[in-house]
Design an enzyme around this catalytic site. Structure first.
Site, PDB file in Angstrom:
ATOM      1  N   SER A   6      91.908  63.061  57.731  1.00 14.97           N
ATOM      2  CA  SER A   6      91.509  62.890  59.199  1.00 14.97           C
ATOM      3  C   SER A   6      90.317  63.997  59.447  1.00 14.97           C
ATOM      4  O   SER A   6      90.244  64.266  60.471  1.00 14.97           O
ATOM      5  CB  SER A   6      92.855  63.186  60.223  1.00 14.97           C
ATOM      6  OG  SER A   6      93.409  64.307  59.859  1.00 14.97           O
ATOM      7  N   SER A  41      98.102  69.217  59.040  1.00 13.98           N
ATOM      8  CA  SER A  41      98.134  67.770  58.274  1.00 13.98           C
ATOM      9  C   SER A  41      98.817  67.479  57.113  1.00 13.98           C
ATOM     10  O   SER A  41      98.323  68.302  56.316  1.00 13.98           O
ATOM     11  CB  SER A  41      96.484  67.613  58.525  1.00 13.98           C
ATOM     12  OG  SER A  41      96.322  66.500  57.346  1.00 13.98           O
ATOM     13  N   HIS A  92     100.202  56.532  61.680  1.00 10.70           N
ATOM     14  CA  HIS A  92     101.667  56.787  61.090  1.00 10.70           C
ATOM     15  C   HIS A  92     102.495  55.606  61.297  1.00 10.70           C
ATOM     16  O   HIS A  92     103.732  55.940  60.804  1.00 10.70           O
ATOM     17  CB  HIS A  92     102.151  58.149  61.550  1.00 10.70           C
ATOM     18  CG  HIS A  92     101.264  59.380  61.480  1.00 10.70           C
ATOM     19  ND1 HIS A  92     100.774  59.447  60.069  1.00 10.70           N
ATOM     20  CD2 HIS A  92     100.616  60.364  62.144  1.00 10.70           C
ATOM     21  CE1 HIS A  92      99.942  60.740  60.046  1.00 10.70           C
ATOM     22  NE2 HIS A  92     100.125  61.180  61.524  1.00 10.70           N
ATOM     23  N   GLU A 146     105.182  59.565  60.368  1.00 11.76           N
ATOM     24  CA  GLU A 146     105.444  58.663  59.458  1.00 11.76           C
ATOM     25  C   GLU A 146     106.661  58.548  59.032  1.00 11.76           C
ATOM     26  O   GLU A 146     107.246  57.431  58.849  1.00 11.76           O
ATOM     27  CB  GLU A 146     104.440  58.688  58.520  1.00 11.76           C
ATOM     28  CG  GLU A 146     104.619  57.481  57.510  1.00 11.76           C
ATOM     29  CD  GLU A 146     103.522  57.715  56.110  1.00 11.76           C
ATOM     30  OE1 GLU A 146     102.498  58.238  56.153  1.00 11.76           O
ATOM     31  OE2 GLU A 146     104.318  57.128  55.223  1.00 11.76           O
ATOM     32  N   CYS A 164      98.593  52.032  60.387  1.00  9.68           N
ATOM     33  CA  CYS A 164      97.919  51.601  58.983  1.00  9.68           C
ATOM     34  C   CYS A 164      98.750  50.609  58.111  1.00  9.68           C
ATOM     35  O   CYS A 164      99.916  50.608  58.010  1.00  9.68           O
ATOM     36  CB  CYS A 164      98.041  52.851  58.254  1.00  9.68           C
ATOM     37  SG  CYS A 164      97.125  52.672  56.553  1.00  9.68           S
ATOM     38  N   CYS A 221      90.448  58.288  55.915  1.00  7.79           N
ATOM     39  CA  CYS A 221      90.797  57.198  55.186  1.00  7.79           C
ATOM     40  C   CYS A 221      90.736  55.931  56.077  1.00  7.79           C
ATOM     41  O   CYS A 221      90.490  55.993  57.255  1.00  7.79           O
ATOM     42  CB  CYS A 221      92.137  57.506  54.740  1.00  7.79           C
ATOM     43  SG  CYS A 221      93.330  57.640  56.204  1.00  7.79           S
TER      44      CYS A 221
HETATM   45  S1  SF4 Z   1      96.636  56.076  57.116  1.00  9.16           S
HETATM   46 FE1  SF4 Z   1      98.043  56.934  55.360  1.00  9.16          FE
HETATM   47  S2  SF4 Z   1      98.459  55.089  54.247  1.00  9.16           S
HETATM   48 FE2  SF4 Z   1      96.963  54.617  55.726  1.00  9.16          FE
HETATM   49  S3  SF4 Z   1      95.189  54.895  54.266  1.00  9.16           S
HETATM   50 FE3  SF4 Z   1      95.240  56.714  55.573  1.00  9.16          FE
HETATM   51  S4  SF4 Z   1      96.443  58.065  54.145  1.00  9.16           S
HETATM   52 FE4  SF4 Z   1      96.801  55.992  53.337  1.00  9.16          FE
END
Ligand code: SF4
Length: 575
Positions: A264, A220, A75, A127, A97, A12
């Protein structure tokens, strides 16, 4: 077996940014500077090993971060940990993030106004620990609707938020119970859009397939939730870390399987799982793995040698000069040797992009070394056979090719400049096409050939090879980013690189159209519009579907060049 791949599977934005921040820190590290991450950067063993090799360890205790540069992972961390790290003299590189940071801000704002915060998530997840830290000791963590009943009724101002990777449906159920108990409570659905899309796609996919495979770390949180979403759809679900966790006999019961992955999970692991599944014949077992054979040929640089030999044929077809098979052999020998030798100077990136490929090269090292030496010698002898200037140019190209991955001498005071040619930003993207164009035009450099035709052919080959290299760079983006290799796509991002590639394709089409009209090329030039259009199609499909994750993607990219070259060969034989 038909494998349907989720478009949203894989890294992501938050994870990508965290990796980029860490890689930047490594790249610009000062002498004696210690870098660590506060907790594992992502849930992947190979990536963590690579970071370890670069001297970036993962620390869990604040005292061990004293005086170091500390990367705060996506996190995030609680404010008290941040303060303690500062007190220990750590320099923080905040990779929290942005979406998580927004939840921090919301909780903080409400906590200041005396609100209690209920977090829907896993109490022991990093997180959630971070989020709880912003509640000013007025927070609670739950993960089931019934737990709302256990919370005090006298709380008047209450905020409900979610861990960003929470299951959307669980959150909705909690929200319903929450509003019954706290009618004036504030609900903020803080599940991140990336998670929402990923889960929504899994739900959709479940209605189209017989089973789901979810790829990602067994610990995860977001991967566990994806598996939970699939199971809730009453479909057989397999949560695996790699393809070795899958049982062929069990999977052979299904003819249509969906694949998604956690935030991840690196691309190469997803690719390996897809390849494994595609090789299964429903009801039987593993079928003949023709894709595997094609892949092994690609590993052996067979396509690269073939493509360059055929590019030499394209040069001949474009110029209409008398060529010979020796020109193609010379180009193939050069490309094979340079690519093979440079692979051994670039093991880090291959290890990360495709561990299977890295193992293949380790196993066949002596063979690659011997055949490369043979190819270089053959290229030099063939060039000498054409003429001394051609021989000298070939020698120069070989030296440049060998210097590409070798540490150069940098005079004192110039240390900030790259020490290897391969460290020059975007060098990988542009040097290969330049070398291929040069080696294909090389036979015509001396000997009284029309220079405008030679330049034209070299330019067309450069453009074709540039498109091919850029498209392959998309495939290697994760590993390249991780090892800090600055290809065009790593530097400019996928969207801009796709636009750039479209631009190159447009230039290629215009060049191919104009060459014969300007009298500097044969009509064969017009045939090259077809590969340009096919590459354009790959770009469009690749941006919408996960074509780039398919193990066959790089083979397809090479095959387009091969077909163009074969057409040139036929042209040369018939004209
Ligand atoms: S780190 Fe978490 S909040 Fe940020 S984009 Fe990835 S899944 Fe979404």
């Amino acid at each position: 077996m038909k494998v349907v791949i989720a478009r949203t599977a894989g890294f992501c934005k938050g994870v990508r940014d965290a990796i980029e921040i860490t890689m930047n820190a490594i790249q610009h590290r000062e002498k004696g500077e210690d870098i660590c991450t506060f907790g594992p950067l992502i849930h992947n063993r190979q990536v963590l090993t690579m970071l370890g090799k670069k001297g970036v360890v993962d620390e869990n205790q604040i005292e061990r971060c004293a005086g170091k540069k500390v990367v705060i992972r996506a996190h995030g961390i609680p404010p008290y940990s941040r303060q303690q790290l500062h007190q220990q003299g750590a320099t923080l590189l905040d990779a929290t993030c942005k979406r998580v940071a927004r939840v921090h801000a919301a909780i903080k704002r409400h906590a200041r106004r005396g609100y209690y915060t209920i977090i829907v998530g896993d109490a022991d997840h990093a997180e959630v620990i971070g989020l709880l830290g912003y509640t000013e000791n007025r927070g609670a963590v739950i993960n089931r609707p019934e737990q709302i009943e256990e919370l005090p009724s006298h709380w008047d101002n209450v905020l409900l938020v979610a861990q960003t990777t929470q299951n959307e449906e669980v959150f909705r159920e909690v929200e319903e119970t929450f509003l019954k108990k706290y009618p004036n409570g504030i609900v903020k659905n803080t599940i991140c859009d990336s998670t929402q899309e990923r889960q929504a796609e899994v739900r959709q996919l479940c209605s189209k397939v017989q089973a789901m495979v979810i790829v990602g770390g067994l610990h995860s949180g977001n991967t566990l939730r994806l598996a939970e979403v699939a199971r809730d759809c009453a479909i057989p679900t397999f949560h695996v870390e790699t393809e070795s966790d899958l049982d062929t006999q069990v999977m052979a019961r299904y003819s249509r399987v969906g694949v998604s992955a956690g935030a991840s999970t690196p691309n190469w692991i997803i690719r390996d799982v897809i390849e494994f599944l595609e090789a299964i014949t429903p009801g039987a077992g593993t079928k003949f793995r023709w894709k595997h054979i094609l892949e092994r040929l690609a590993y052996g640089n067979f396509y690269i040698a073939l493509a360059t030999a055929l590019l030499a044929q394209i040069a001949e077809a474009l110029t209409d000069f008398d060529g010979s098979a020796a020109f193609s052999l010379m180009a193939a020998g050069y490309a094979f040797a340079m690519h093979s030798l440079n692979i051994y100077l670039d093991q880090d990136s291959i290890e990360l992009n495709d561990p299977g490929k890295a193992a293949f090269y380790r196993k066949w090292r002596p063979v690659f070394m011997f055949s490369s030496a043979l190819s270089v010698s053959a290229a030099l002898i063939l060039a000498y056979g054409i003429g001394l200037p051609n021989f000298l140019l070939m020698l120069l190209l070989i030296l440049l090719g060998l210097l590409y991955g070798v540490k150069l001498f940098i005079p004192a005071g110039w240390e900030k400049f790259p020490v290897k040619l391969k460290d020059i930003p975007t060098s990988k993207t542009f040097f290969v096409p330049m070398a291929w164009a040069a080696v294909c035009a090389l036979p015509y450099i001396a000997g009284g050939y029309d220079s405008s035709r030679v330049l034209y052919a070299g330019w067309v080959i450069f453009l074709l090879s540039l498109v091919r290299t850029t498209m392959r760079d998309f495939l290697a983006i994760q590993g390249d980013r991780l090892v800090g290799k600055e290809t065009l796509v790593v530097l400019a991002g996928e969207k801009r690189t796709a636009l750039f590639t479209v631009g190159v394709l447009v230039v290629l089409v215009i060049t191919a159209l104009c060459g014969p009209l300007a009298g500097i090329s044969t009509d064969f030039s017009w045939f090259l519009i077809a590969p340009a259009l096919i590459y354009g199609l790959f770009l469009i499909i690749g941006s919408k579907r996960r074509l780039r994750e398919d193990p066959l993607y790089d083979v397809l990219v090479e095959i387009v060049l091969v077909v163009a070259g074969l057409s040139a060969m036929v042209w040369n034989l018939t004209h």
